[in-house]
Design a protein around this motif. Sequence first.
Motif, mmCIF file in Angstrom:
data_model
loop_
_atom_site.group_PDB
_atom_site.id
_atom_site.type_symbol
_atom_site.label_atom_id
_atom_site.label_comp_id
_atom_site.label_asym_id
_atom_site.label_seq_id
_atom_site.Cartn_x
_atom_site.Cartn_y
_atom_site.Cartn_z
ATOM 1 N N ASP A 65 14.863 3.408 -9.851
ATOM 2 C CA ASP A 65 15.349 4.556 -10.619
ATOM 3 C C ASP A 65 14.325 5.146 -11.573
ATOM 4 N N VAL A 66 13.417 4.309 -12.090
ATOM 5 C CA VAL A 66 12.508 4.756 -13.148
ATOM 6 C C VAL A 66 11.039 4.624 -12.745
ATOM 7 N N GLN A 67 10.625 3.430 -12.444
ATOM 8 C CA GLN A 67 9.189 3.167 -12.285
ATOM 9 C C GLN A 67 8.544 3.952 -11.147
ATOM 10 N N LEU A 68 9.200 4.063 -10.032
ATOM 11 C CA LEU A 68 8.605 4.793 -8.896
ATOM 12 C C LEU A 68 8.427 6.278 -9.175
ATOM 13 N N HIS A 69 9.074 6.781 -10.207
ATOM 14 C CA HIS A 69 9.027 8.212 -10.533
ATOM 15 C C HIS A 69 8.128 8.530 -11.728
ATOM 16 N N ARG A 70 7.396 7.551 -12.213
ATOM 17 C CA ARG A 70 6.495 7.776 -13.343
ATOM 18 C C ARG A 70 5.414 8.791 -12.946
ATOM 19 N N PRO A 71 5.047 9.704 -13.847
ATOM 20 C CA PRO A 71 4.021 10.713 -13.542
ATOM 21 C C PRO A 71 2.688 10.126 -13.104
ATOM 22 N N TYR A 72 2.314 8.968 -13.618
ATOM 23 C CA TYR A 72 1.026 8.380 -13.242
ATOM 24 C C TYR A 72 0.987 7.883 -11.789
ATOM 25 N N ARG A 73 2.118 7.864 -11.116
ATOM 26 C CA ARG A 73 2.161 7.458 -9.701
ATOM 27 C C ARG A 73 2.067 8.642 -8.731
ATOM 28 N N ARG A 74 2.199 9.855 -9.220
ATOM 29 C CA ARG A 74 2.267 11.026 -8.330
ATOM 30 C C ARG A 74 1.044 11.172 -7.420
ATOM 31 N N GLU A 75 -0.140 11.143 -8.012
ATOM 32 C CA GLU A 75 -1.358 11.325 -7.217
ATOM 33 C C GLU A 75 -1.504 10.210 -6.184
ATOM 34 N N TRP A 76 -1.193 8.989 -6.577
ATOM 35 C CA TRP A 76 -1.251 7.831 -5.682
ATOM 36 C C TRP A 76 -0.315 8.018 -4.486
ATOM 37 N N HIS A 77 0.947 8.325 -4.745
ATOM 38 C CA HIS A 77 1.914 8.497 -3.661
ATOM 39 C C HIS A 77 1.540 9.669 -2.747
ATOM 40 N N ALA A 78 1.061 10.756 -3.326
ATOM 41 C CA ALA A 78 0.670 11.919 -2.517
ATOM 42 C C ALA A 78 -0.512 11.606 -1.613
ATOM 43 N N ALA A 79 -1.398 10.721 -2.043
ATOM 44 C CA ALA A 79 -2.611 10.419 -1.276
ATOM 45 C C ALA A 79 -2.403 9.384 -0.174
ATOM 46 N N LEU A 80 -1.333 8.630 -0.213
ATOM 47 C CA LEU A 80 -1.141 7.528 0.732
ATOM 48 C C LEU A 80 -1.292 7.920 2.203
ATOM 49 N N PRO A 81 -0.741 9.039 2.662
ATOM 50 C CA PRO A 81 -0.914 9.364 4.089
ATOM 51 C C PRO A 81 -2.380 9.507 4.511
ATOM 52 N N GLU A 82 -3.225 9.972 3.607
ATOM 53 C CA GLU A 82 -4.648 10.115 3.922
ATOM 54 C C GLU A 82 -5.406 8.804 3.769
ATOM 55 N N LEU A 83 -4.934 7.935 2.906
ATOM 56 C CA LEU A 83 -5.644 6.697 2.606
ATOM 57 C C LEU A 83 -5.380 5.582 3.602
ATOM 58 N N LEU A 84 -4.177 5.557 4.167
ATOM 59 C CA LEU A 84 -3.746 4.400 4.954
ATOM 60 C C LEU A 84 -3.710 4.672 6.450
ATOM 61 N N GLU A 85 -3.969 3.607 7.210
ATOM 62 C CA GLU A 85 -3.892 3.665 8.677
ATOM 63 C C GLU A 85 -2.453 3.843 9.156
ATOM 64 N N GLY A 86 -1.523 3.341 8.404
ATOM 65 C CA GLY A 86 -0.103 3.408 8.763
ATOM 66 C C GLY A 86 0.725 3.108 7.529
ATOM 67 N N PRO A 87 2.023 2.994 7.699
ATOM 68 C CA PRO A 87 2.894 2.734 6.546
ATOM 69 C C PRO A 87 2.584 1.394 5.881
ATOM 70 N N ARG A 88 2.835 1.342 4.586
ATOM 71 C CA ARG A 88 2.738 0.074 3.869
ATOM 72 C C ARG A 88 3.814 -0.857 4.399
ATOM 73 N N ARG A 89 3.533 -2.135 4.357
ATOM 74 C CA ARG A 89 4.531 -3.143 4.697
ATOM 75 C C ARG A 89 4.967 -3.777 3.376
ATOM 76 N N ILE A 90 6.246 -3.602 3.044
ATOM 77 C CA ILE A 90 6.754 -4.047 1.748
ATOM 78 C C ILE A 90 7.873 -5.057 1.963
ATOM 79 N N SER A 91 7.758 -6.195 1.294
ATOM 80 C CA SER A 91 8.860 -7.162 1.296
ATOM 81 C C SER A 91 9.181 -7.508 -0.154
#
Length: 98
Positions: A65-91
């Motif tokens: 609800d809160v942490q994933l929406h912090r302004p300091y994460r915006r650039e990181w989340h926007a860049a992920l498709p260009e940075l990664l070979e595929g989706p992150r694997r999260i457990s």
Amino acid sequence: MSVTYVIEFDVREGQRETFLKLLGDVLSNMKHEETYRAAALHVSPDNPSRFLLVETWADHQEVLDVQLHRPYRREWHAALPELLEGPRRISMWSPVYT
């Protein structure tokens, strides 16, 4: 109850430095959050483009609800498709013994 996220990343060739810079910015900022508990970034000894991030937070719902929406994460989340070979694997993991 706290929750730990184990996140695997396969970084595209030529994107390692950008990946580390953007993620480093996020990690530096999130250390100041009240519900942050710990984080460690690891690299594979066999593959310098493969990373493992382990993050522990006080509350899963608060992360969603809160942490994933912090302004300091915006650039990181926007860049992920260009940075990664595929989706992150999260457990997600919950503590049994501490």
